[in-house]
Design a protein around this motif. Structure first.
Motif, PDB file in Angstrom:
ATOM      1  N   ASP A 137       0.859  -1.182   0.000  1.00 30.41           N
ATOM      2  CA  ASP A 137       0.000   0.000   0.000  1.00 30.41           C
ATOM      3  C   ASP A 137       0.893   1.229   0.000  1.00 30.41           C
ATOM      4  O   ASP A 137       1.505   1.556   1.021  1.00 30.41           O
ATOM      5  CB  ASP A 137      -0.915  -0.005   1.227  1.00 30.41           C
TER       6      ASP A 137
ATOM      7  N   GLN B 130       0.107   4.305  -0.182  1.00 33.28           N
ATOM      8  CA  GLN B 130      -0.412   5.440   0.579  1.00 33.28           C
ATOM      9  C   GLN B 130       0.000   5.372   2.049  1.00 33.28           C
ATOM     10  O   GLN B 130       0.248   6.388   2.677  1.00 33.28           O
ATOM     11  CB  GLN B 130      -1.933   5.521   0.444  1.00 33.28           C
ATOM     12  N   TYR B 131       0.053   4.169   2.609  1.00 34.24           N
ATOM     13  CA  TYR B 131       0.454   3.990   4.007  1.00 34.24           C
ATOM     14  C   TYR B 131       1.899   3.510   4.134  1.00 34.24           C
ATOM     15  O   TYR B 131       2.392   3.321   5.241  1.00 34.24           O
ATOM     16  CB  TYR B 131      -0.484   3.005   4.709  1.00 34.24           C
TER      17      TYR B 131
END
Length: 171
Positions: free
Chosen positions: A150, A152-153
């Protein structure tokens, strides 16, 4: 074929935005990033990102319609992503974050470790030309071993489970 071209254009656009550098005309890198995007889509959603089939060529998986992509009227992504969902973009951006920093030959070598490519090359020597279709079911098998990242994280999705368990235990 239209969606495959849209994915390729967005992949190049995302690469340039994320890396802050030009993609240039790196067809080998494009082909391998497209393969990893397709595999990542199977890992995350269980579905293909685009309908086109790869062939098992000497230097890894190849989408024939992208073979001369940069020589044949290549028009960069223009901001119209109506053919792509937010999930499609997320997958592409995750692949760029995970694999974009590697050069084309490193990605080529990574693709040679894939069951799907090896299966398409069965019976051929390393330098022997081959064009057997790589089965989407074989790519799904490769997807089973993928740790989905991921971007984004900045963590792998399986780490979310560990985080939730830790938060639950601490709570």
């Amino acid at each position: 074929m239209g969606k495959t071209i849209d994915v390729a254009k967005y992949l190049i656009y995302a690469y340039e935005q994320i890396s802050n550098s030009r993609f240039e005309t790196q067809e080998l890198k494009l082909q391998k990033l497209m393969y990893f995007a397709q595999r990542e889509s199977f890992a995350l959603t269980g579905e293909a990102l685009f309908p086109s089939d790869f062939e098992g060529w000497v230097h890894g998986p190849v989408l024939v319609e992208l073979r001369y992509f940069f020589e044949q009227d290549y028009i960069p992504y223009d901001g119209d992503s109506s053919a792509l969902s937010e999930t499609d973009k997320y997958i592409i951006e995750s692949v760029i974050n995970k694999y974009g920093q590697y050069d084309a030959w490193y990605l080529r070598n990574l693709s040679h470790e894939e069951f799907s490519w090896k299966n398409s090359r069965d019976g051929l020597d390393d330098s022997e030309v081959g064009n057997k279709i790589i089965s989407k079911d074989d790519i799904k098998k490769d997807a089973e071993k993928v740790r989905v990242y991921d971007h984004q994280y900045d963590m792998y999705l399986d780490e979310f489970d560990e985080f939730n368990e830790e938060a639950y235990i601490a709570g």
